[in-house]
Write a protein that holds these residues in place. Structure first.
Motif, PDB file in Angstrom:
ATOM      1  N   ARG A  43       0.833  -1.207   0.000  1.00 39.36           N
ATOM      2  CA  ARG A  43       0.000   0.000   0.000  1.00 39.36           C
ATOM      3  C   ARG A  43       0.863   1.251   0.000  1.00 39.36           C
ATOM      4  O   ARG A  43       0.544   2.242  -0.661  1.00 39.36           O
ATOM      5  CB  ARG A  43      -0.931   0.003   1.213  1.00 39.36           C
ATOM      6  N   HIS A 144      -6.994 -10.737   5.223  1.00 44.68           N
ATOM      7  CA  HIS A 144      -5.747 -10.310   4.576  1.00 44.68           C
ATOM      8  C   HIS A 144      -5.774 -10.614   3.079  1.00 44.68           C
ATOM      9  O   HIS A 144      -5.314  -9.802   2.269  1.00 44.68           O
ATOM     10  CB  HIS A 144      -4.544 -10.988   5.222  1.00 44.68           C
ATOM     11  N   ALA A 147      -7.805  -8.026   1.393  1.00 42.88           N
ATOM     12  CA  ALA A 147      -7.025  -6.790   1.248  1.00 42.88           C
ATOM     13  C   ALA A 147      -5.979  -6.934   0.148  1.00 42.88           C
ATOM     14  O   ALA A 147      -5.711  -5.989  -0.600  1.00 42.88           O
ATOM     15  CB  ALA A 147      -6.353  -6.430   2.572  1.00 42.88           C
TER      16      ALA A 147
END
Length: 179
Positions: A43, A144, A147
């Motif tokens: 990210r 996770h 994501a």
């Protein structure tokens, strides 16, 4: 007169009241932590400008985090299955590796769909403290992976392009107003 003597230890037939790690569950807990760090590093890279001086260190951090995740998966892969609840953890770890190493967004998507298509393989049906803890670890891992699926690295921005669409040079030029 007879005396009462217990030959079986007390509560030996009852399920354990607390959770004891197996080799796989211990490494899976570490995998979840490593996976969270890897996602955060990715990210950071998505938000970074490649001309930023810190970009190379962020990219190195992301590569180290990726290597850590793959190392944890390797440790889970070679570990022996000690109890039935280790199987869904091992499968989730293998799927995580396949997702991270996928070559295209199409391959990633088809692998990611396995979580829903074969949910029974990635679920723990065991009861008690062990089952509850393993379900929590799997739920964390699934969050996770969700994501991970949202990261730009695993989605092709050009997927929506139509191959049969005409090129821009063959399209008519827009009208312009001259003032």
């Amino acid at each position: 007169m007879a005396t009462c003597a217990f030959t079986t230890p007390l509560r030996v037939t009852e399920p354990p009241a607390h959770f004891m790690h197996s080799i796989i569950s211990q490494n899976f807990t570490r995998l979840n932590a490593s996976l969270a760090l890897y996602i955060e590093c990715e990210r950071d890279l998505e938000q970074a400008d490649c001309f930023d001086l810190a970009f190379t260190s962020w990219a190195a951090d992301a590569e180290r985090a990726r290597a850590e995740v793959l190392e944890r998966v390797a440790q889970i892969t070679i570990a022996p299955v000690e109890r039935p609840s280790d199987l869904p953890l091992k499968r989730a770890a293998l799927l995580t590796r396949a997702l991270i190493e996928s070559e295209s967004a199409e391959a990633f998507t088809s692998l990611y769909r396995l979580l829903d298509s074969y949910a029974h393989l990635f679920a723990c049906r065991q009861h008690g403290a062990v089952g509850a803890r393993v379900r929590q670890m799997l739920q964390t891992c699934h969050c996770h992976l969700e994501a991970l699926a949202e990261l730009g690295e695993f989605t092709d921005p050009g997927e929506g392009w139509d191959e049969a669409a005409p090129e821009a040079s063959s399209l008519p030029k827009p009208l312009a107003c001259a003032h």
